[in-house]
Motif scaffolding. Structure first.
Motif, PDB file in Angstrom:
ATOM      1  N   LYS A 221       0.851  -1.190   0.000  1.00  0.00           N
ATOM      2  CA  LYS A 221       0.000   0.000   0.000  1.00  0.00           C
ATOM      3  C   LYS A 221       0.886   1.238   0.000  1.00  0.00           C
ATOM      4  O   LYS A 221       1.657   1.462   0.932  1.00  0.00           O
ATOM      5  N   PRO A 222       0.803   2.069  -1.053  1.00  0.00           N
ATOM      6  CA  PRO A 222       1.656   3.251  -1.120  1.00  0.00           C
ATOM      7  C   PRO A 222       1.383   4.189   0.057  1.00  0.00           C
ATOM      8  O   PRO A 222       0.262   4.299   0.551  1.00  0.00           O
TER       9      PRO A 222
ATOM     10  N   LEU B 223      -6.790  10.865   2.645  1.00  0.00           N
ATOM     11  CA  LEU B 223      -6.282  12.214   2.423  1.00  0.00           C
ATOM     12  C   LEU B 223      -6.246  12.945   3.760  1.00  0.00           C
ATOM     13  O   LEU B 223      -7.241  12.978   4.492  1.00  0.00           O
ATOM     14  N   ASP B 224      -5.107  13.498   4.107  1.00  0.00           N
ATOM     15  CA  ASP B 224      -5.029  14.279   5.333  1.00  0.00           C
ATOM     16  C   ASP B 224      -4.603  15.700   4.993  1.00  0.00           C
ATOM     17  O   ASP B 224      -4.564  16.096   3.817  1.00  0.00           O
TER      18      ASP B 224
ATOM     19  N   GLU C 127      -7.157   7.936  -7.522  1.00  0.00           N
ATOM     20  CA  GLU C 127      -6.431   6.668  -7.388  1.00  0.00           C
ATOM     21  C   GLU C 127      -5.990   6.451  -5.938  1.00  0.00           C
ATOM     22  O   GLU C 127      -6.042   5.334  -5.420  1.00  0.00           O
ATOM     23  N   MET C 128      -5.586   7.519  -5.371  1.00  0.00           N
ATOM     24  CA  MET C 128      -5.145   7.465  -3.960  1.00  0.00           C
ATOM     25  C   MET C 128      -6.273   6.959  -3.063  1.00  0.00           C
ATOM     26  O   MET C 128      -6.089   6.078  -2.221  1.00  0.00           O
ATOM     27  N   GLU C 129      -7.441   7.516  -3.264  1.00  0.00           N
ATOM     28  CA  GLU C 129      -8.595   7.105  -2.472  1.00  0.00           C
ATOM     29  C   GLU C 129      -8.989   5.673  -2.800  1.00  0.00           C
ATOM     30  O   GLU C 129      -9.439   4.910  -1.927  1.00  0.00           O
TER      31      GLU C 129
ATOM     32  N   ASN D 217      -6.263  15.646  -9.930  1.00  0.00           N
ATOM     33  CA  ASN D 217      -7.447  15.018  -9.344  1.00  0.00           C
ATOM     34  C   ASN D 217      -7.501  13.516  -9.645  1.00  0.00           C
ATOM     35  O   ASN D 217      -7.998  12.731  -8.830  1.00  0.00           O
ATOM     36  N   ASP D 218      -6.959  13.127 -10.822  1.00  0.00           N
ATOM     37  CA  ASP D 218      -6.918  11.701 -11.158  1.00  0.00           C
ATOM     38  C   ASP D 218      -6.066  10.929 -10.133  1.00  0.00           C
ATOM     39  O   ASP D 218      -6.421   9.808  -9.719  1.00  0.00           O
TER      40      ASP D 218
END
Length: 1168
Positions: free
Chosen positions: A394-395, A430-431, A422-424, A417-418
């Motif tokens: 997990k990155p 997101l912090d 992907e992050m989500e 935003n892309d």
């Protein structure tokens, strides 16, 4: 004054104290520093100007110095060698006895004495005082060379002496022996001695001597012990002697002593000072002995190589050792390579690393991603991200933040935003850090519509508080560190759009009004910082975004500023503090750069958690550097030192106050005073109490009550009384709390008369029941058998419903039984049982049984036993011992034996008194066989046989004519060490002498002496006389001299026998010396002693000596027999005729005159 106190009362408990601070610690009348203690506003004001505090301690010491000091010991200017021999004689009396009468020692004599001491010391244990006396003999004998006689110790004597000295810790004397051996050219080849001396030098901080001794030892090819190596290496590490560390540790490893903890510390020191090659050599040596590098060593060596930027050599080490570090150390290496050589080299290193078996984690690739973005290689960063995903990892959010930053910097804001999506999708939350990157990127690209969306999203997720009435762009500026009042986004209302820099989504021309260059630079900085986060900076900002653990995981080193910040934040938290101290141990150089506040916090934190040694070590460094030490630090350290309880540490705490470095709190004073009292340091506690009075004048009575309780509790009630009256004289009002402590102490120390006087004064003034006082009075009146007062106090106890203490109950029961009031004793027991109804203690029944047995009333004991059985209480060892001894004392031997058998079946050990009682009972019933069986059971259980038990068994054997069995029994007791410390063989020694077993008698004598019990004079008399009769005159004389050295007086018969036997052996002069010794001792020799010596001198035709002794005999009022007398006169007359000698003539005349003859005056000699 409430009552007069007799100041001359003798008090013996303080014999071990010494008056420290009489002069050195004279109390001052000024506070410890400028800070004034806070007084309690609710307490009444006390005018301290009217109370003289400066002389309190001096006054108390003047009044009761005899209670606090030891009487001076008599000293001798030059102790004799006999005194030293006496000190060591208890270890091996038989060997020592040979030297009592020697005026000159031979080298072989000294060796025999040393070896005899050494052989028995293995069994009896070595006492430092006795070894010190042995060493004085050794030096005294050796010093005879200065007086003209030649003496040289044997080589082995030196070696035995130094072994004994080292064994008991007399290292200063051992050092002297080493020097003497060097002067004599004697080779010391004892590795245990060398090792102990090295450890001692380390302990006293003698670096040069410890290393010199080590080099001397290794020069002889001797190998230090593991303990010695460990101690020396740790000391060298502590002193930062890196070269010596490397040499000694390398030597240690060459000797096959690969101790992990020790060489880990050395590797850390070497790496810290840049000696990486030496560290590598040590690691390779340890590896040969099967010790693989630990993670701690790999961390240290990796740090050292990273400092040198020699990554190829580091890799070769990993390959050679066939090992690799954990992921945190690996990340440190990767981070360092990225920083020094670039991402490409770091990735190649990682590939090689993985071939060795190293497993990277997501943060490892996160480091590569961040540095790739920083270098502008977005494509490589995305490649590393895909590598993370392909491995199922997990990155980390930092990896996404770095890529988002790089995307913005490459002008590809529309793809940001892309990446967020992907992050989500990967479940990465997101912090605030990610939102800051997004805000900075959109602001930098002038996409303020997107900025508004981000602000609204942050508000929805609870990351920020944002009102719909607030301008979202201004809020974004605030989050990015921009003042919205000096920089604004404005619309260009000019028709020509002359100021327009960018457009919004509806086509309005907008521009930034303010310092645009500074704004853009700030945005770039935010994006750059997000690529490779600086955790030290984040920690310093204290924004809650990072921890020490994250910093380490990302391969970064904690800076001093970051450490200080974290310590201030987490010093109260165990988890956070543990992480910090672990890092501190890895980076000891941090100590030298910490600020005052951090050092103070560190000392406090260590002390509070029980790491007093570490706390004190840092504290000492602070003192040397003259760092300002806070009162909180002093308090924390003092409490920690007090828990250890060492007298040297306690005195150091007192010195803090005496030197006015520290103003203790009230609790600090209480803690210190309490500890001083527990260690019987009464003079010091008085001095400290006076300081407390000066620093806290309004809390004097509060401190005093605790101090008083401590003094009375440790047996210094007399001193407490002086202090109590001193305070009364100085105007303090003391209540019943003080009286309670004093009464308790007086009764405990059997000063009942003073306690009763005090109680008569105070009882009418007591408004509330005081349990302690009434119990103390009950106890005291019972002890002096004052039945009237007992009834009075007991009535008050019942009326006030006061709990009776067990000690008071015991005294009360004793009085009742002695007075024959058994029913009252039972009633009192019932009252106590009722009082402790929740838990009935067998002790209450034990006490009553004991006093009933003492009054020979076993009938009531049966009633108690029935009640115990009814209540189903379990007997303890005290119960059984009372029953065994009690029934025996009441002539019920069978019941005594029954309870002893039951007791032993329950694996309870009877007391010596119980065993003696049973043995006597069995012998009275002629059951000697049962006695022997009991003895065998005791022997099996390794129980000692007391003097009486041994005596009755041996006596029984002898009465039955079984001499050999008696001897065998005694030899068995001695061989198996079943002899008690207080053994007395006086009677058995005499019995063995009576049966002619002088060897056994001597063994018993030696056994007594080895237990430090001196036989009585009659025992020595019997042995000396019997040995003399057996013509063992030298053995008898040795015992005679030993007897005198033990301050025992021989009997007249002993002197007579010795004198007679000496004369028979032709040692007439020694016989005469015995007479002289007896006269010097103030005793009168017998007529028989004179007669033996005179007769022998006549036999030897030494008529002059015979006549002189005869003359002395007459001086004591003895008249010689006619034959002896006339024979001497005739002989001397003939001699006078042949030898015209005035002296001879005068002597003969004198002898005749004293014999009753009146020679004519002026008679011519020739006319006769």
């Amino acid at each position: 004054m409430l009552f007069n106190l007799q100041r001359s009362t003798h008090f013996t408990k303080v014999s071990h104290l010494f008056p420290l601070f009489f002069i050195k610690h004279h109390c001052s009348s000024t506070p410890c520093n400028n800070k004034q203690p806070q007084s309690n506003p609710h307490k009444p004001h006390l005018n301290t100007t009217s109370i003289n505090l400066s002389s309190l301690t001096t006054s108390i010491l003047t009044k009761c110095s005899n209670l606090l000091t030891k009487p001076p010991h008599p000293t001798t200017t030059s102790p004799s060698v006999q005194q030293y021999l006496l000190d060591v004689s208890y270890i091996n009396p038989r060997v020592t006895r040979k030297f009592w009468r020697k005026s000159e020692f031979q080298p072989q004599d000294v060796l025999e004495l040393l070896l005899g001491f050494q052989s028995n010391s293995e069994k009896l244990g070595v006492d430092a005082k006795k070894v010190a006396s042995l060493f004085k003999i050794f030096k005294w004998v050796g010093s005879r060379i200065k007086k003209g006689t030649s003496f040289k110790h044997l080589d082995q004597s030196f070696k035995v002496m130094i072994q004994l000295l080292v064994r008991v810790g007399l290292f200063k004397d051992a050092e002297w022996v080493v020097l003497e051996m060097g002067k004599e050219g004697i080779l010391l080849d004892d590795q245990e001695v060398y090792s102990s001396l090295i450890e001692w030098y380390v302990g006293v901080d003698e670096l040069e001597k410890s290393v010199d001794m080590y080099d001397r030892m290794r020069g002889l090819n001797l190998v230090p012990s593991l303990s010695c190596y460990r101690t020396l290496v740790n000391y060298l590490v502590h002193r930062d002697e890196s070269k010596l560390c490397f040499r000694v540790c390398g030597d240690m490893l060459d000797m096959g002593m690969a101790e992990k903890d020790t060489y880990e510390k050395v590797v850390q020191v070497l790496c810290r000072v840049g000696n990486v090659l030496e560290s590598r050599n040590l690691i390779k040596k340890a590896y040969v002995y099967g010790v693989k590098p630990s993670l701690l060593i790999l961390d240290a060596i990796a740090s050292g190589y990273c400092e040198k930027k020699d990554y190829d050599d580091l890799m070769s080490l990993f390959i050679e050792m066939d090992c690799f570090p954990d992921v945190t150390v690996g990340n440190k290496i990767i981070h360092s390579i990225c920083q020094d050589l670039g991402v490409k080299e770091a990735f190649e290193f990682l590939n090689e690393f993985e071939r060795l078996g190293y497993t990277p984690d997501a943060i490892t690739f996160g480091i590569l991603i961040g540095w790739s973005c920083k270098e502008g290689h977005l494509k490589n960063a995305i490649f590393y991200l895909s590598n993370v995903l392909s491995r199922g990892l997990k990155p980390h959010k930092n990896s996404y933040n770095a890529i988002i930053s790089a995307v913005f910097k490459h002008g590809m804001w529309n793809h940001a935003n892309d990446i967020v999506l992907e992050m989500e999708g990967e479940g990465v939350t997101l912090d605030k850090s990610t939102f800051r990157v997004l805000l900075a990127g959109y602001c930098n690209n002038r996409r303020f519509d997107e900025v508004k969306v981000i602000v609204e999203k942050m508000a929805q997720r609870g990351s920020i508080e944002h009102s719909p009435l607030q301008d979202p762009i201004s809020k974004a500026f605030l989050l990015l560190g921009i003042d919205p009042s000096v920089l604004k986004v404005r619309r260009d209302n000019d028709v020509a759009f002359s100021k327009t820099e960018f457009y919004d989504s509806v086509g309005n021309g907008l521009y930034l009004d303010g310092d645009v260059v500074d704004f853009d630079q700030t945005m770039i900085n935010v994006l750059d910082d997000a690529m490779v986060p600086d955790y030290n900076r984040i920690i310093l900002n204290d924004d809650g975004l990072a921890t020490i653990g994250e910093l380490v995981h990302w391969g970064q080193e904690l800076l001093v500023s970051g450490f200080s910040t974290q310590l201030k934040k987490f010093h109260a938290s165990n988890s956070g503090f543990k992480t910090l101290t672990t890092l501190l141990e890895k980076m000891p150089n941090l100590h030298d750069n910490l600020d005052e506040e951090t050092l103070n916090l560190l000392v406090q934190a260590y002390a509070k958690r029980g790491f007093v040694h570490k706390s004190k070590k840092i504290f000492d460094k602070m003192v040397k550097k003259k760092v300002v030490i806070t009162e909180e630090t002093y308090s924390a350290l003092v409490k920690g030192l007090c828990k250890k309880g060492n007298s040297s540490d306690i005195r150091e705490c007192c010195d803090f106050i005496q030197n006015k470095n520290w103003l203790p709190t009230l609790n600090d004073y209480r803690t210190l005073i309490n500890l001083l009292c527990k260690n019987n340091m009464v003079v010091e506690s008085l001095s400290l109490f006076e300081h407390a009075m000066m620093d806290y004048p309004h809390e004097v009575t509060e401190i005093f009550y605790g101090f008083l309780e401590n003094l009375c509790g440790i047996g210094f009630t007399k001193t407490a009384l002086f202090l109590f009256h001193e305070l009364l004289e100085r105007g303090y009002r003391l209540d019943q709390v003080a009286y309670s402590h004093l009464l308790s102490g007086l009764c405990k120390e059997n000063h009942f008369s003073e306690a009763f006087v005090m109680s008569n004064t105070m009882l009418p003034n007591i408004t509330t029941p005081n349990v302690d006082i009434y119990n103390v009075l009950l106890h005291g009146y019972c002890a002096v058998n004052d039945l009237t007062k007992v009834k009075e106090v007991f009535g008050a106890i019942l009326k006030k419903n006061i709990t009776i203490y067990t000690s008071s109950y015991s005294k009360f029961v004793s009085l009742m039984c002695n007075e024959g009031r058994y029913r009252y004793a039972f009633s009192l027991k019932d009252l106590m049982v009722k009082q402790s109804s929740s838990h009935i203690d067998i002790t209450l029944y034990n006490i009553l049984m004991f006093h009933l047995f003492a009054s020979k009333n076993s009938v009531f004991v049966d009633m108690i036993l029935d009640e115990i059985q009814e209540k189903r209480l379990e007997f303890d060892d005290v119960t059984y011992n009372f029953l065994v001894y009690g029934f025996s004392n009441c002539e019920s031997g069978s019941r005594s034996v029954y309870y002893l058998t039951e007791m032993m079946s329950k694996e309870l050990k009877p007391s010596n008194r119980s065993l003696r009682a049973v043995v006597r009972s069995l012998l009275e019933d002629n059951k000697f066989t049962e006695v022997l069986k009991l003895s065998q059971q005791m022997e099996t259980k390794r129980w000692v046989h007391c003097s009486i038990v041994q005596n009755v068994i041996v006596t029984s054997f002898l009465n039955m004519g079984k001499l050999q069995e008696a001897v065998n029994f005694l030899e068995n007791m001695i061989r198996k060490d079943l002899v008690p410390d207080n053994i007395n063989y006086d009677n058995l020694i005499k019995k063995m002498c009576h049966h002619g077993r002088y060897d056994t008698a001597s063994n018993l004598l030696d056994s007594m002496l080895m237990k430090a019990n001196i036989p009585d004079s009659t025992t020595y008399d019997r042995l000396i006389q019997d040995l003399s009769v057996c013509n063992k005159i030298d053995d008898a004389l040795d015992l005679y001299t030993e007897m005198l050295n033990h301050k025992l007086t021989p009997s007249i018969k002993t002197y007579e026998v010795l004198t007679e036997k000496l004369c028979e052996c032709g040692r007439t002069l020694e016989g005469e010396k015995l007479i002289d010794a007896m006269i010097r001792a103030g005793e009168q020799p017998s007529k028989g002693m004179f007669g033996s010596v005179v007769s022998r001198y006549r036999f030897e035709r030494n008529f002059t000596k015979a006549s002189e002794l005869l003359q002395r005999m007459q001086q004591f009022g003895y008249k010689p027999d006619f034959e002896t007398h006339w024979s001497l006169i005739s002989t001397l007359s003939r001699l006078s005729d042949r030898d015209i000698d005035d002296n001879s003539s005068n002597f003969l005349s004198k002898l005749l005159s004293e014999s009753g003859f009146k020679p004519k005056k002026d008679v011519d000699r020739k006319s006769k």
